[in-house]
Every structure is written in C-alpha cells, then in structure tokens.
Design a protein around this motif. Structure first.
Motif, PDB file in Angstrom:
ATOM      1  N   THR A   1       0.816  -1.215   0.000  1.00 46.61           N
ATOM      2  CA  THR A   1       0.000   0.000   0.000  1.00 46.61           C
ATOM      3  C   THR A   1       0.851   1.266   0.000  1.00 46.61           C
ATOM      4  N   ALA A   2       2.147   1.123   0.236  1.00 47.31           N
ATOM      5  CA  ALA A   2       3.033   2.289   0.345  1.00 47.31           C
ATOM      6  C   ALA A   2       3.296   2.924  -1.016  1.00 47.31           C
ATOM      7  N   ASP A   3       3.782   4.147  -0.970  1.00 47.21           N
ATOM      8  CA  ASP A   3       4.192   4.866  -2.165  1.00 47.21           C
ATOM      9  C   ASP A   3       5.128   3.974  -2.987  1.00 47.21           C
ATOM     10  N   PRO A   4       4.984   3.979  -4.314  1.00 43.61           N
ATOM     11  CA  PRO A   4       5.848   3.124  -5.141  1.00 43.61           C
ATOM     12  C   PRO A   4       7.342   3.399  -4.953  1.00 43.61           C
ATOM     13  N   HIS A   5       7.694   4.583  -4.491  1.00 44.52           N
ATOM     14  CA  HIS A   5       9.097   4.919  -4.269  1.00 44.52           C
ATOM     15  C   HIS A   5       9.592   4.542  -2.870  1.00 44.52           C
ATOM     16  N   HIS A   6       8.678   4.047  -2.032  1.00 41.88           N
ATOM     17  CA  HIS A   6       9.061   3.619  -0.680  1.00 41.88           C
ATOM     18  C   HIS A   6       9.949   2.386  -0.790  1.00 41.88           C
ATOM     19  N   THR A   7      11.087   2.445  -0.154  1.00 41.21           N
ATOM     20  CA  THR A   7      11.982   1.287  -0.137  1.00 41.21           C
ATOM     21  C   THR A   7      12.276   0.902   1.302  1.00 41.21           C
ATOM     22  N   VAL A   8      12.522  -0.366   1.464  1.00 44.22           N
ATOM     23  CA  VAL A   8      12.879  -0.898   2.774  1.00 44.22           C
ATOM     24  C   VAL A   8      14.290  -1.461   2.642  1.00 44.22           C
ATOM     25  N   ARG A   9      15.161  -1.016   3.504  1.00 48.28           N
ATOM     26  CA  ARG A   9      16.555  -1.477   3.452  1.00 48.28           C
ATOM     27  C   ARG A   9      16.655  -2.957   3.818  1.00 48.28           C
ATOM     28  N   ASP A  10      17.648  -3.599   3.247  1.00 46.34           N
ATOM     29  CA  ASP A  10      17.897  -4.999   3.575  1.00 46.34           C
ATOM     30  C   ASP A  10      18.105  -5.186   5.070  1.00 46.34           C
ATOM     31  N   SER A  11      18.745  -4.223   5.717  1.00 45.81           N
ATOM     32  CA  SER A  11      18.989  -4.331   7.155  1.00 45.81           C
ATOM     33  C   SER A  11      17.672  -4.376   7.936  1.00 45.81           C
ATOM     34  N   ALA A  12      16.657  -3.670   7.450  1.00 52.33           N
ATOM     35  CA  ALA A  12      15.342  -3.711   8.106  1.00 52.33           C
ATOM     36  C   ALA A  12      14.694  -5.078   7.918  1.00 52.33           C
ATOM     37  N   TYR A  13      14.744  -5.595   6.680  1.00 53.79           N
ATOM     38  CA  TYR A  13      14.202  -6.943   6.448  1.00 53.79           C
ATOM     39  C   TYR A  13      14.901  -7.970   7.319  1.00 53.79           C
ATOM     40  N   ASP A  14      16.228  -7.873   7.405  1.00 61.72           N
ATOM     41  CA  ASP A  14      16.989  -8.816   8.221  1.00 61.72           C
ATOM     42  C   ASP A  14      16.577  -8.721   9.681  1.00 61.72           C
ATOM     43  N   ALA A  15      16.407  -7.509  10.191  1.00 59.18           N
ATOM     44  CA  ALA A  15      16.007  -7.315  11.587  1.00 59.18           C
ATOM     45  C   ALA A  15      14.599  -7.859  11.839  1.00 59.18           C
ATOM     46  N   ILE A  16      13.696  -7.621  10.892  1.00 58.62           N
ATOM     47  CA  ILE A  16      12.322  -8.126  11.045  1.00 58.62           C
ATOM     48  C   ILE A  16      12.328  -9.646  11.043  1.00 58.62           C
ATOM     49  N   ARG A  17      13.023 -10.248  10.079  1.00 56.90           N
ATOM     50  CA  ARG A  17      13.086 -11.718  10.016  1.00 56.90           C
ATOM     51  C   ARG A  17      13.664 -12.294  11.311  1.00 56.90           C
ATOM     52  N   ALA A  18      14.751 -11.714  11.796  1.00 59.96           N
ATOM     53  CA  ALA A  18      15.368 -12.198  13.034  1.00 59.96           C
ATOM     54  C   ALA A  18      14.397 -12.070  14.213  1.00 59.96           C
ATOM     55  N   ALA A  19      13.671 -10.959  14.275  1.00 52.56           N
ATOM     56  CA  ALA A  19      12.697 -10.761  15.359  1.00 52.56           C
ATOM     57  C   ALA A  19      11.568 -11.788  15.278  1.00 52.56           C
ATOM     58  N   VAL A  20      11.066 -12.038  14.073  1.00 56.00           N
ATOM     59  CA  VAL A  20       9.985 -13.022  13.917  1.00 56.00           C
ATOM     60  C   VAL A  20      10.479 -14.410  14.310  1.00 56.00           C
ATOM     61  N   ILE A  21      11.679 -14.751  13.946  1.00 58.89           N
ATOM     62  CA  ILE A  21      12.249 -16.048  14.345  1.00 58.89           C
ATOM     63  C   ILE A  21      12.336 -16.138  15.869  1.00 58.89           C
TER      64      ILE A  21
END
Length: 132
Positions: free
Chosen positions: A57-77
C-alpha cells in the motif's frame, strides 16, 4: 467512502487500527492505500491477536533497506522460538503477519514496531523483541 484520520508515520501502538472483521480491515487497508503508507493493523480472534503490516500500500518509491528486512526476520524467528507467535507467522518480504499474540497491548506493540522498521526505525523492534 469514509476515510479515517491519516495515521502518523510510523504509527504509535495506541493508534494502530483494530481491523477485526471484513469491513474494518477493508477500511484500514483502503486508508493506507489512500495515504500511500505501509498498511498496519491488529485483529483479534477470541482472546488471541494478530499484527499485520503490508508494504504494497506504500508509495511506489518507498523502499525498505535490507537491514530492516533482516532485523524483522530475526525478530519473527525469535518470537516463534519463544512461542510468542505461531510458526506460520510471515516475515515478508512484502506482507508481514504475526499470529496468536497474547493480548491487545502486545499485538499493538509488535504492529507498531513492524511499521517503524518498515520506515527505517529499528529501535521499537529492538525494544519489543530484544536479542537474548
């Protein structure tokens, strides 16, 4: 179409929409699309709660850094390993859902932490799901 008040970005826990039920979910999702923001919400199923975030749903130019994805994945684990959420919870990369959370306050805390992380602020996630 009735629009809700725009959510702050990132959204604090107390303002995370309760999207329990089809109408509430659709309204919150439409609002996020209209605002061009990452969708975030909580839902309850009996005494247990779910936290959701969706970057589509975010703006098409919104990007999420790899470091954020890594942190989210680690937290979910960590949440899965400590049995705070079900193993079928999803850690993205676009849609995030944490199932079977014990209580609304914790669901809101986790939803707000996900939302902040998807906007580059990892501190709420670090507080909500510390490394042990």
């Amino acid at each position: 179409m009735v629009l809700m008040e725009p959510l702050p970005i990132p959204c604090p826990a107390d303002l995370i929409p309760d999207a329990t039920g089809t109408d509430a979910f659709n309204a919150a999702y439409r609002q996020a699309k209209h605002q061009r923001a990452v969708f975030v919400a909580v839902e309850h199923q009996g005494p247990r709660w779910t936290a959701k975030a969706d970057a589509l749903t975010a703006d098409p130019h919104h990007t999420v850094r790899d470091s954020a994805y890594d942190a989210i994945r680690a937290a979910v684990i960590r949440l899965i390993r400590t049995r705070q959420v079900r193993p079928d919870s999803s850690a993205g990369p676009v849609y995030f859902v944490l199932h079977d959370i014990d209580g609304e306050p914790r669901a809101r805390e986790l939803a707000a932490a996900l939302h902040a992380a998807l906007y580059g602020d990892l501190e709420p996630l670090t507080r909500a799901v510390p490394e042990t």
